[in-house]
Design a protein around this motif. Structure first.
Motif, PDB file in Angstrom:
ATOM      1  N   GLY A   1      38.172  58.322  33.742  1.00  0.00           N
ATOM      2  CA  GLY A   1      38.521  57.772  34.989  1.00  0.00           C
ATOM      3  C   GLY A   1      39.005  56.430  34.949  1.00  0.00           C
ATOM      4  N   VAL A   2      38.786  55.920  33.713  1.00  0.00           N
ATOM      5  CA  VAL A   2      39.512  54.699  33.539  1.00  0.00           C
ATOM      6  C   VAL A   2      40.903  54.643  32.892  1.00  0.00           C
ATOM      7  CG1 VAL A   2      39.349  52.215  32.333  1.00  0.00           C
ATOM      8  CG2 VAL A   2      37.276  53.311  33.008  1.00  0.00           C
ATOM      9  N   ASP A   3      42.083  54.177  33.710  1.00  0.00           N
ATOM     10  CA  ASP A   3      43.331  54.526  33.040  1.00  0.00           C
ATOM     11  C   ASP A   3      44.124  53.260  32.955  1.00  0.00           C
ATOM     12  OD1 ASP A   3      43.805  53.750  35.760  1.00  0.00           O
ATOM     13  OD2 ASP A   3      43.960  55.901  36.360  1.00  0.00           O
ATOM     14  N   SER A   4      43.526  52.066  33.245  1.00  0.00           N
ATOM     15  CA  SER A   4      44.153  50.880  32.916  1.00  0.00           C
ATOM     16  C   SER A   4      42.999  49.725  32.814  1.00  0.00           C
ATOM     17  CB  SER A   4      44.910  50.354  34.342  1.00  0.00           C
ATOM     18  OG  SER A   4      45.418  49.315  34.184  1.00  0.00           O
ATOM     19  N   ILE A   5      43.156  49.088  31.625  1.00  0.00           N
ATOM     20  CA  ILE A   5      42.276  48.095  30.984  1.00  0.00           C
ATOM     21  C   ILE A   5      43.043  46.651  31.266  1.00  0.00           C
ATOM     22  CG2 ILE A   5      40.588  47.312  29.381  1.00  0.00           C
ATOM     23  CD1 ILE A   5      40.395  50.218  28.514  1.00  0.00           C
ATOM     24  N   LEU A   6      42.475  45.558  31.724  1.00  0.00           N
ATOM     25  CA  LEU A   6      43.125  44.191  31.984  1.00  0.00           C
ATOM     26  C   LEU A   6      42.132  43.457  30.949  1.00  0.00           C
ATOM     27  CD1 LEU A   6      44.636  43.673  35.427  1.00  0.00           C
ATOM     28  CD2 LEU A   6      45.790  44.929  33.211  1.00  0.00           C
ATOM     29  N   ASP A   7      42.667  42.842  30.004  1.00  0.00           N
ATOM     30  CA  ASP A   7      41.663  41.639  29.406  1.00  0.00           C
ATOM     31  C   ASP A   7      41.122  40.655  30.276  1.00  0.00           C
ATOM     32  OD1 ASP A   7      40.653  40.783  26.865  1.00  0.00           O
ATOM     33  OD2 ASP A   7      41.920  38.948  26.994  1.00  0.00           O
ATOM     34  N   SER A   8      41.997  40.239  31.313  1.00  0.00           N
ATOM     35  CA  SER A   8      41.344  39.170  32.119  1.00  0.00           C
ATOM     36  C   SER A   8      42.310  39.063  33.364  1.00  0.00           C
ATOM     37  CB  SER A   8      41.358  37.880  31.585  1.00  0.00           C
ATOM     38  OG  SER A   8      42.607  37.181  31.191  1.00  0.00           O
ATOM     39  N   ASP A   9      41.801  38.327  34.505  1.00  0.00           N
ATOM     40  CA  ASP A   9      42.606  37.971  35.514  1.00  0.00           C
ATOM     41  C   ASP A   9      42.065  36.841  36.337  1.00  0.00           C
ATOM     42  OD1 ASP A   9      44.617  38.650  37.671  1.00  0.00           O
ATOM     43  OD2 ASP A   9      43.280  39.759  38.733  1.00  0.00           O
ATOM     44  N   GLU A  10      42.663  36.204  36.906  1.00  0.00           N
ATOM     45  CA  GLU A  10      42.343  35.050  37.790  1.00  0.00           C
ATOM     46  C   GLU A  10      41.711  35.343  39.229  1.00  0.00           C
ATOM     47  OE1 GLU A  10      43.010  31.544  36.575  1.00  0.00           O
ATOM     48  OE2 GLU A  10      43.022  32.761  34.760  1.00  0.00           O
ATOM     49  N   LEU A  11      40.401  35.065  39.486  1.00  0.00           N
ATOM     50  CA  LEU A  11      39.839  35.230  40.736  1.00  0.00           C
ATOM     51  C   LEU A  11      40.629  34.680  41.891  1.00  0.00           C
ATOM     52  CD1 LEU A  11      37.535  36.791  42.146  1.00  0.00           C
ATOM     53  CD2 LEU A  11      36.148  34.852  42.000  1.00  0.00           C
ATOM     54  N   GLY A  12      40.731  33.259  41.486  1.00  0.00           N
ATOM     55  CA  GLY A  12      41.638  32.493  42.607  1.00  0.00           C
ATOM     56  C   GLY A  12      40.570  32.223  44.104  1.00  0.00           C
ATOM     57  N   GLY A  13      39.334  32.515  43.636  1.00  0.00           N
ATOM     58  CA  GLY A  13      38.506  32.107  44.903  1.00  0.00           C
ATOM     59  C   GLY A  13      37.212  31.690  44.213  1.00  0.00           C
ATOM     60  N   SER A  14      35.950  31.721  44.822  1.00  0.00           N
ATOM     61  CA  SER A  14      34.765  31.133  44.371  1.00  0.00           C
ATOM     62  C   SER A  14      33.586  32.072  44.592  1.00  0.00           C
ATOM     63  CB  SER A  14      34.303  30.096  45.109  1.00  0.00           C
ATOM     64  OG  SER A  14      35.367  28.887  45.239  1.00  0.00           O
ATOM     65  N   GLU A  15      32.675  31.856  43.651  1.00  0.00           N
ATOM     66  CA  GLU A  15      31.579  33.096  43.338  1.00  0.00           C
ATOM     67  C   GLU A  15      30.338  32.491  42.585  1.00  0.00           C
ATOM     68  OE1 GLU A  15      29.609  35.516  42.736  1.00  0.00           O
ATOM     69  OE2 GLU A  15      30.320  37.180  43.136  1.00  0.00           O
ATOM     70  N   ASP A  16      29.109  32.462  43.135  1.00  0.00           N
ATOM     71  CA  ASP A  16      27.995  31.838  42.772  1.00  0.00           C
ATOM     72  C   ASP A  16      27.529  32.445  41.629  1.00  0.00           C
ATOM     73  OD1 ASP A  16      26.592  33.823  44.215  1.00  0.00           O
ATOM     74  OD2 ASP A  16      25.517  32.213  45.162  1.00  0.00           O
ATOM     75  N   ALA A  17      28.038  33.830  41.057  1.00  0.00           N
ATOM     76  CA  ALA A  17      27.602  34.043  39.856  1.00  0.00           C
ATOM     77  C   ALA A  17      27.907  33.216  38.790  1.00  0.00           C
ATOM     78  CB  ALA A  17      28.384  35.450  39.360  1.00  0.00           C
ATOM     79  N   THR A  18      28.690  32.184  39.036  1.00  0.00           N
ATOM     80  CA  THR A  18      28.973  31.222  38.016  1.00  0.00           C
ATOM     81  C   THR A  18      27.882  30.270  37.770  1.00  0.00           C
ATOM     82  OG1 THR A  18      29.788  29.776  39.831  1.00  0.00           O
ATOM     83  CG2 THR A  18      31.564  31.012  38.565  1.00  0.00           C
ATOM     84  N   TYR A  19      26.905  30.255  38.671  1.00  0.00           N
ATOM     85  CA  TYR A  19      25.536  29.562  38.350  1.00  0.00           C
ATOM     86  C   TYR A  19      24.904  30.104  37.394  1.00  0.00           C
ATOM     87  CZ  TYR A  19      25.280  25.837  41.749  1.00  0.00           C
ATOM     88  OH  TYR A  19      25.569  24.478  42.535  1.00  0.00           O
ATOM     89  N   LEU A  20      24.640  31.468  37.157  1.00  0.00           N
ATOM     90  CA  LEU A  20      23.999  32.314  36.493  1.00  0.00           C
ATOM     91  C   LEU A  20      24.656  32.488  34.887  1.00  0.00           C
ATOM     92  CD1 LEU A  20      23.328  33.264  39.500  1.00  0.00           C
ATOM     93  CD2 LEU A  20      22.222  35.397  38.244  1.00  0.00           C
ATOM     94  N   MET A  21      26.052  32.433  35.139  1.00  0.00           N
ATOM     95  CA  MET A  21      26.854  32.673  33.871  1.00  0.00           C
ATOM     96  C   MET A  21      26.599  31.314  33.076  1.00  0.00           C
ATOM     97  SD  MET A  21      30.293  34.217  35.567  1.00  0.00           S
ATOM     98  CE  MET A  21      31.405  34.198  33.849  1.00  0.00           C
ATOM     99  N   GLN A  22      26.775  30.087  33.652  1.00  0.00           N
ATOM    100  CA  GLN A  22      26.830  28.664  33.214  1.00  0.00           C
ATOM    101  C   GLN A  22      25.228  28.823  32.472  1.00  0.00           C
ATOM    102  OE1 GLN A  22      27.268  24.832  35.395  1.00  0.00           O
ATOM    103  NE2 GLN A  22      29.167  25.180  34.685  1.00  0.00           N
ATOM    104  N   TYR A  23      24.321  29.049  33.374  1.00  0.00           N
ATOM    105  CA  TYR A  23      22.909  28.951  32.820  1.00  0.00           C
ATOM    106  C   TYR A  23      22.538  29.344  31.596  1.00  0.00           C
ATOM    107  CZ  TYR A  23      17.902  28.022  33.455  1.00  0.00           C
ATOM    108  OH  TYR A  23      16.523  27.558  33.513  1.00  0.00           O
ATOM    109  N   VAL A  24      23.152  30.831  31.458  1.00  0.00           N
ATOM    110  CA  VAL A  24      22.993  31.354  30.097  1.00  0.00           C
ATOM    111  C   VAL A  24      23.751  30.911  28.988  1.00  0.00           C
ATOM    112  CG1 VAL A  24      23.460  33.521  29.039  1.00  0.00           C
ATOM    113  CG2 VAL A  24      22.324  33.519  31.208  1.00  0.00           C
ATOM    114  N   GLN A  25      25.267  30.488  29.605  1.00  0.00           N
ATOM    115  CA  GLN A  25      25.808  29.835  28.529  1.00  0.00           C
ATOM    116  C   GLN A  25      25.470  28.471  28.050  1.00  0.00           C
ATOM    117  OE1 GLN A  25      29.499  30.158  30.770  1.00  0.00           O
ATOM    118  NE2 GLN A  25      30.355  31.889  29.993  1.00  0.00           N
ATOM    119  N   ASP A  26      25.003  27.712  28.785  1.00  0.00           N
ATOM    120  CA  ASP A  26      24.354  26.299  28.413  1.00  0.00           C
ATOM    121  C   ASP A  26      23.462  26.457  27.405  1.00  0.00           C
ATOM    122  OD1 ASP A  26      26.432  25.046  30.076  1.00  0.00           O
ATOM    123  OD2 ASP A  26      24.919  24.702  31.554  1.00  0.00           O
ATOM    124  N   ARG A  27      22.680  27.637  27.396  1.00  0.00           N
ATOM    125  CA  ARG A  27      21.457  27.853  26.341  1.00  0.00           C
ATOM    126  C   ARG A  27      21.910  28.794  25.316  1.00  0.00           C
ATOM    127  NH1 ARG A  27      20.423  26.450  31.301  1.00  0.00           N
ATOM    128  NH2 ARG A  27      18.376  25.294  31.680  1.00  0.00           N
TER     129      ARG A  27
END
Length: 427
Positions: free
Chosen positions: A353-379
């Motif tokens: 069912g996957v027919d297109s794969i993009l390496d990355s894209d710009e969100l252009g908005g905000s998301e507080d998953a970034t707190y969790l991402m940063q918490y893990v990355q900082d450690r």
């Protein structure tokens, strides 16, 4: 025997959650329904409500009357009483844990809250046509979080049934739409041992069958509310005896839009709500504004936030008023790690069912998953925010938004496959 949901079970769950949308910190029915499902699984730990977060870090918590109203709605909708009791005070959300021997600890974050939008009743809107339109009038799942919660459960089942070695945690996070729950969950202790974290979002203007392996371009954001207090007076007879809170608010709004640009990158400011005063012939004693500042980096957001607070306080002083500023939600910027991005892309190539794969894209908005991402990355850990496309007839945050339910199976396969691969390869 541990229960494992079929695809039909998951579609049914998604539609049940869609029928009962609940906004930030009021996800009582949603959490109870998720916990009800989780309790049929052979989990090694299940944390609910206040057990998943740092209570001091919750932002934009509604007052008791509003919490009570939504609590009673959940009860009337059939939420289990024993689970509801654990969520009292707006402590919503859950964390499910599987332990499968030696190996890394991998986390998955999905969000569960809805938006204050009235859902379409048009006959070509599938939830209306199929009988699972929102029953909480004025609120709807207009961003796909009903699908996110459902996919999280499906991924848990898939990992449990696989040869996964390590510990797997699913974070069913409340209050993303207000960017008010991520920090509380990040600081709740359950991320302290997480080596890898994936966060999920469907859609994001990508069609069904397209996968974005690691989303970037998160704007850091701070939501603010400013309450101005002046002094009332008769606007005709003794205007000089009043201190006009509306004038202070107006001065603040005008000057907020004049914050100097920054050479390091994009910045944003918006005042979305305002109000004040009691009558045309009374100098306004009280007024308020609510708005937000954003920046392409956390540092740029903090620059905007500092300037905004100075401007608001100065506007109050100019008109002999007092002001109280509160932060109603906040999230940093973040970046998906390249090693996880590459791994997700490799796994996605073999997902039906996957027919297109993009390496990355710009969100252009905000998301507080970034707190969790940063918490893990900082450690020293790695994190990625994965986008799984879905055909949605209306844009995100609109009354006609809906999720192509074929996305549920695709997302489960992409994410569970990635989690198994991460555990095996530990990039």
């Amino acid at each position: 025997m541990s229960h494992q949901a079929t695809l039909d079970d998951l579609v049914s769950l998604r539609r049940d959650l869609h029928r009962h949308p609940e906004p930030a910190w009021r996800e009582f029915y949603t959490t109870a329904r998720i916990v009800d499902e989780l309790e049929t699984r052979e989990l090694d730990a299940l944390y609910v409500g206040p057990e998943i977060l740092d209570a001091d870090e919750r932002m934009a918590v509604p007052d008791d009357d509003e919490l009570d109203e939504w609590f009673e709605k959940a009860r009337a909708a059939g939420a289990r009483e024993d689970i509801l009791e654990r969520l009292a005070g707006g402590f919503t959300g859950a964390v499910a844990v599987l332990e499968r021997g030696e190996g890394p600890t991998i986390g998955l974050r999905v969000d569960i809250d809805a938006l204050p939008i009235t859902e379409s009743e048009d006959e070509d809107h599938l939830p209306a046509a199929e009988g699972f339109r929102s029953e909480n009038e004025g609120f709807m799942h207009a961003c796909g979080h009903d699908a996110h919660a459902t996919i999280g459960l499906g991924i848990l089942d898939a990992v449990a049934a696989s040869d996964f070695q390590g510990t797997f945690k699913v974070f069913f996070q409340p209050s993303e739409e207000r960017v008010a729950g991520g920090k509380a969950v990040a600081e709740g202790g359950h991320l302290d041992d997480v080596d890898y974290l994936l966060a999920l979002h469907v859609g994001l203007d990508h069609p069904t069958g397209e996968v974005v392996c690691g989303v970037d371009g998160f704007l850091a954001v701070s939501h603010f509310r400013a309450d101005f207090t002046g002094a009332p007076a008769h606007a005709g007879a003794k205007p000089e005896e009043g201190n006009n809170a509306n004038l202070a608010a107006a001065a603040a709004i005008q000057n907020l839009y004049g914050i100097s640009r920054h050479s390091d990158g994009a910045t944003r400011v918006n005042v979305g709500l305002m109000g004040g005063g009691t009558a045309t012939n009374i100098v306004a004693e009280e007024s308020y504004i609510e708005g937000e500042v954003r920046g392409a980096t956390t540092e740029l957001m903090e620059y905007m936030e500092g300037r905004a607070h100075t401007i608001i306080e100065s506007a109050a002083t100019m008109h002999d008023c007092d002001v109280e500023i509160s932060v109603e939600g906040k999230a940093p910027s973040a970046r998906s790690d390249d090693a996880l991005r590459a791994l997700v892309g490799d796994v996605s190539e073999s997902v039906e069912g996957v027919d297109s794969i993009l390496d990355s894209d710009e969100l252009g908005g905000s998301e507080d998953a970034t707190y969790l991402m940063q918490y893990v990355q900082d450690r020293g850990g790695l994190a990625a925010y994965v986008g799984v496309g879905t055909d949605h007839p209306g844009g995100h945050h609109t009354r006609t938004f809906d999720v192509d339910e074929a996305t549920i199976r695709i997302a489960i396969d992409v994410l569970s496959g990635s989690i198994d691969r991460i555990a095996a390869e530990q990039p």
